[in-house]
Write a protein that holds these residues in place. Structure first.
Motif, short mmCIF file in Angstrom:
data_model
loop_
_atom_site.label_atom_id
_atom_site.label_comp_id
_atom_site.label_asym_id
_atom_site.label_seq_id
_atom_site.Cartn_x
_atom_site.Cartn_y
_atom_site.Cartn_z
N ASN A 188 0.65 -1.14 -0.04
CA ASN A 188 -0.07 -0.11 0.11
C ASN A 188 0.79 1.25 0.02
OD1 ASN A 188 0.73 0.04 2.73
ND2 ASN A 188 -0.71 -0.77 3.23
N VAL A 189 0.20 2.42 -0.25
CA VAL A 189 0.91 3.50 -0.55
C VAL A 189 1.46 4.46 1.03
CG1 VAL A 189 0.98 5.98 -1.28
CG2 VAL A 189 -0.26 4.21 -2.50
N THR A 190 2.66 4.45 1.23
CA THR A 190 3.06 5.33 2.35
C THR A 190 3.71 6.74 1.98
OG1 THR A 190 5.12 3.83 2.42
CG2 THR A 190 3.41 3.00 3.53
N SER A 191 3.65 7.59 2.62
CA SER A 191 4.53 8.71 2.43
C SER A 191 6.02 8.38 2.42
CB SER A 191 4.47 9.84 3.86
OG SER A 191 2.81 10.02 3.78
N GLU A 192 6.64 9.08 1.60
CA GLU A 192 8.18 9.02 1.28
C GLU A 192 8.93 9.27 2.62
OE1 GLU A 192 8.79 10.28 -3.21
OE2 GLU A 192 9.49 11.64 -1.74
N VAL A 193 9.95 8.57 2.97
CA VAL A 193 10.62 8.83 4.15
C VAL A 193 11.76 10.21 3.97
CG1 VAL A 193 12.75 7.99 5.50
CG2 VAL A 193 10.82 6.34 4.40
N ASP A 194 11.80 11.00 4.88
CA ASP A 194 12.69 12.30 4.74
C ASP A 194 14.14 11.77 4.78
OD1 ASP A 194 10.45 13.84 5.08
OD2 ASP A 194 10.74 13.85 7.36
N GLY A 195 14.63 12.50 3.85
CA GLY A 195 16.12 12.31 3.71
C GLY A 195 16.63 12.07 2.37
N VAL A 196 17.78 11.63 2.11
CA VAL A 196 18.56 11.54 0.73
C VAL A 196 17.63 10.70 0.19
CG1 VAL A 196 20.63 10.91 -0.42
CG2 VAL A 196 20.64 12.38 1.60
N PRO A 197 17.14 11.02 -1.36
CA PRO A 197 16.30 10.04 -2.04
C PRO A 197 17.13 8.40 -2.22
CG PRO A 197 16.25 12.09 -3.01
CD PRO A 197 17.33 12.06 -2.04
N LEU A 198 16.32 7.44 -1.97
CA LEU A 198 16.74 6.05 -2.15
C LEU A 198 16.29 5.59 -3.61
CD1 LEU A 198 18.09 4.02 -0.52
CD2 LEU A 198 16.03 3.10 0.11
N VAL A 199 17.12 5.21 -4.43
CA VAL A 199 16.82 4.31 -5.80
C VAL A 199 16.95 2.99 -5.50
CG1 VAL A 199 17.26 4.71 -8.29
CG2 VAL A 199 17.45 6.69 -6.82
N VAL A 200 16.01 2.33 -5.65
CA VAL A 200 16.18 0.81 -5.35
C VAL A 200 16.03 -0.15 -6.86
CG1 VAL A 200 15.02 -1.22 -4.59
CG2 VAL A 200 15.38 1.01 -3.12
N LEU A 201 16.83 -0.95 -7.01
CA LEU A 201 16.89 -2.03 -8.06
C LEU A 201 16.72 -3.31 -7.29
CD1 LEU A 201 18.74 -2.51 -11.32
CD2 LEU A 201 18.03 -4.41 -9.95
N ALA A 202 15.65 -3.88 -7.32
CA ALA A 202 15.04 -5.13 -6.80
C ALA A 202 14.97 -6.20 -7.74
CB ALA A 202 14.17 -5.05 -5.73
N SER A 274 12.01 3.31 -0.46
CA SER A 274 12.46 3.70 -1.54
C SER A 274 11.73 5.01 -1.87
CB SER A 274 12.12 2.99 -2.71
OG SER A 274 10.79 2.79 -3.18
N HIS A 275 12.38 5.88 -2.73
CA HIS A 275 11.75 7.06 -3.32
C HIS A 275 11.53 6.73 -5.08
CE1 HIS A 275 13.45 8.70 0.08
NE2 HIS A 275 12.87 9.70 0.12
N VAL A 276 12.51 5.84 -5.62
CA VAL A 276 12.29 5.56 -6.87
C VAL A 276 12.87 4.28 -7.05
CG1 VAL A 276 13.21 6.16 -9.32
CG2 VAL A 276 13.02 7.93 -7.78
N VAL A 277 11.97 3.50 -7.86
CA VAL A 277 12.30 1.99 -8.15
C VAL A 277 12.78 1.89 -9.51
CG1 VAL A 277 11.15 -0.22 -8.32
CG2 VAL A 277 10.74 1.16 -6.49
N CYS A 278 13.94 1.28 -9.96
CA CYS A 278 14.31 1.01 -11.16
C CYS A 278 14.55 -0.40 -11.54
CB CYS A 278 15.55 1.94 -11.12
SG CYS A 278 16.43 1.95 -12.87
N LEU A 279 14.33 -0.46 -12.83
CA LEU A 279 14.57 -1.93 -13.50
C LEU A 279 15.03 -1.76 -14.99
CD1 LEU A 279 14.79 -5.16 -12.74
CD2 LEU A 279 12.42 -5.10 -13.74
N PRO A 280 16.18 -1.63 -15.38
CA PRO A 280 16.65 -1.45 -16.65
C PRO A 280 16.82 -2.88 -17.54
CG PRO A 280 18.48 -0.93 -15.32
CD PRO A 280 17.34 -1.39 -14.40
N SER A 281 16.06 -3.45 -17.36
CA SER A 281 15.95 -5.11 -17.74
C SER A 281 16.08 -5.01 -19.49
CB SER A 281 14.87 -5.93 -17.27
OG SER A 281 14.96 -7.36 -17.67
N TYR A 282 16.70 -6.07 -20.09
CA TYR A 282 16.73 -6.28 -21.49
C TYR A 282 15.23 -6.64 -21.96
CZ TYR A 282 21.57 -5.92 -20.51
OH TYR A 282 23.03 -5.56 -20.15
#
Length: 377
Positions: A188-202, A274-282
């Motif tokens: 579910n949707v949660t508010s962003e955590v304060d601080g430096v943005p976290l970009v995640v590739l999972a 996280s602030h941004v989720v990334c998946l640069p898959s082929y």
């Protein structure tokens, strides 16, 4: 056919079954099916049994090319199918589709569902091993996937069109069911955590997931003074030729370019941080992690390839970039790092998209309807 129909799921790994098919199996059970699960049992056997599902272990290596071992797997499957006598079988991924379809044909199983969760290494890779094996697999598919009362589930239209255009699959044999569904209560949707943005590739740590490009984009952004943390979540896959070594992952972390958190089972918590989720898959089937990210109200940066573009609509709930393009990837990530209001807007749109198109209820309903159609025919 028995009074209480029996469905058998054949999946390579128990963790994958729990992550991607357990909800469907439980819905089948509630719909009146007796459920049997055939998989390689590692750490999730008790969880599967705790739900009242019959669990049968089979030793299966996704990487093995030894013909004698592979024939042994087919023989064991044949014995399992002959003993269990399922009314319908549901195979997930390449080897289960191939080997399970052979066993089902030999035993005379009434209905067969084959789910290709993306065409994977064999169809994506340009390595000589893939080029040698690919035509053999395509020939086997022609024989096995076009039989009466057999359907093939695809997660995106590109994969289905590819097999149809190559003459592998006949028209009418394919069914489009996008993804394996997401629990919109759990994610579910949660508010962003304060601080430096976290970009995640999972994901699994595979070169084909664009992990190398993600690291290079992180390196580029750091050189330009962009304040952000870049995190890899997941571990290598020894059965996949594209697996990234422990040494390489540790080296990246040691350089300080990225953080490598390894395998994490609490994905809702990861996405909440996280602030941004990334998946640069082929290439993908339809990556569950991106559906989970959208359900969690997080904007996404992904490549404009089959599977990713099913859940990421460019400029709406995320940004799409060309495959293997580090510069474009870095620019897209930078745009979201520097624009918190855009992140929130895209996150809200992604959540609405999941609720209307990608919820577990939606996927289960479509799949149970397919079972019903095949059982009755």
């Amino acid at each position: 056919m028995s009074i209480r129909p029996k469905i058998l799921y054949f999946v390579t790994e128990d963790w994958y079954f729990c992550s991607h098919r357990l909800s469907l199996a439980l819905a089948s059970q509630q719909a009146g099916y007796e459920v049997v699960v055939v998989t390689r049992v590692n750490q999730h056997g008790e969880l599967i049994r705790s739900h009242g599902l019959t669990l049968i272990h089979i030793e299966l290596s996704r990487r093995s090319r030894n013909p004698f071992k592979e024939l042994g797997v087919i023989w064991r499957l044949f014995r399992i199918y002959r003993k269990q006598r399922p009314d319908i079988v549901h195979h997930v991924a390449l080897k289960p589709v191939l080997y399970g379809s052979i066993a089902a044909r030999l035993v005379g199983v009434h209905a067969v569902v084959n789910a290709l969760a993306g065409l994977g290494f064999l169809f994506v890779s340009k390595r000589w091993q893939a080029r040698v094996i690919r035509p053999i697999v395509e020939s086997a598919f022609r024989l096995l996937l076009n039989r009466n009362n057999t359907r093939v589930i695809f997660q995106n239209p590109d994969d289905m069109d590819l097999l149809i255009n190559r003459g592998v699959l006949a028209l009418g044999q394919g069914v489009l069911i996008r993804g394996s569904g997401v629990n919109t209560t759990q994610f579910n949707v949660t508010s962003e955590v304060d601080g430096v943005p976290l970009v995640v590739l999972a994901s699994r740590m595979l070169w084909d997931k664009g992990v190398g490009e993600f690291v290079e984009a992180a390196r580029l952004l750091r050189l330009h003074g962009i304040a952000a943390r870049f995190v890899l979540v997941g571990e290598g896959d020894s059965d996949n030729p594209a697996s990234i070594s422990f040494r390489q992952l540790s080296q990246w972390q040691g350089e300080g370019v990225v953080e490598w958190w390894g395998r994490c089972d609490d994905m809702p918590q990861i996405l909440a941080q996280s602030h941004v989720v990334c998946l640069p898959s082929y290439r993908e089937g339809l990556p569950k992690v991106l559906i989970e990210a959208a359900a969690s109200g997080r904007p996404i940066v992904a490549t404009d390839v089959p599977g990713c573009r099913e859940i990421v609509r460019n400029g709406e709930n995320g940004l799409l970039v060309p495959v293997r393009d580090v510069s474009a990837l870095a620019n897209a990530i930078k745009q979201l790092i520097e624009n918190p209001s855009l992140r929130i807007i895209m996150g809200e749109r992604g959540r609405a998209m999941v609720e209307s198109e990608f919820s577990i209820e939606h996927v289960v309903c479509q799949t149970l309807a397919l079972y019903k159609e095949l059982i009755r025919s």
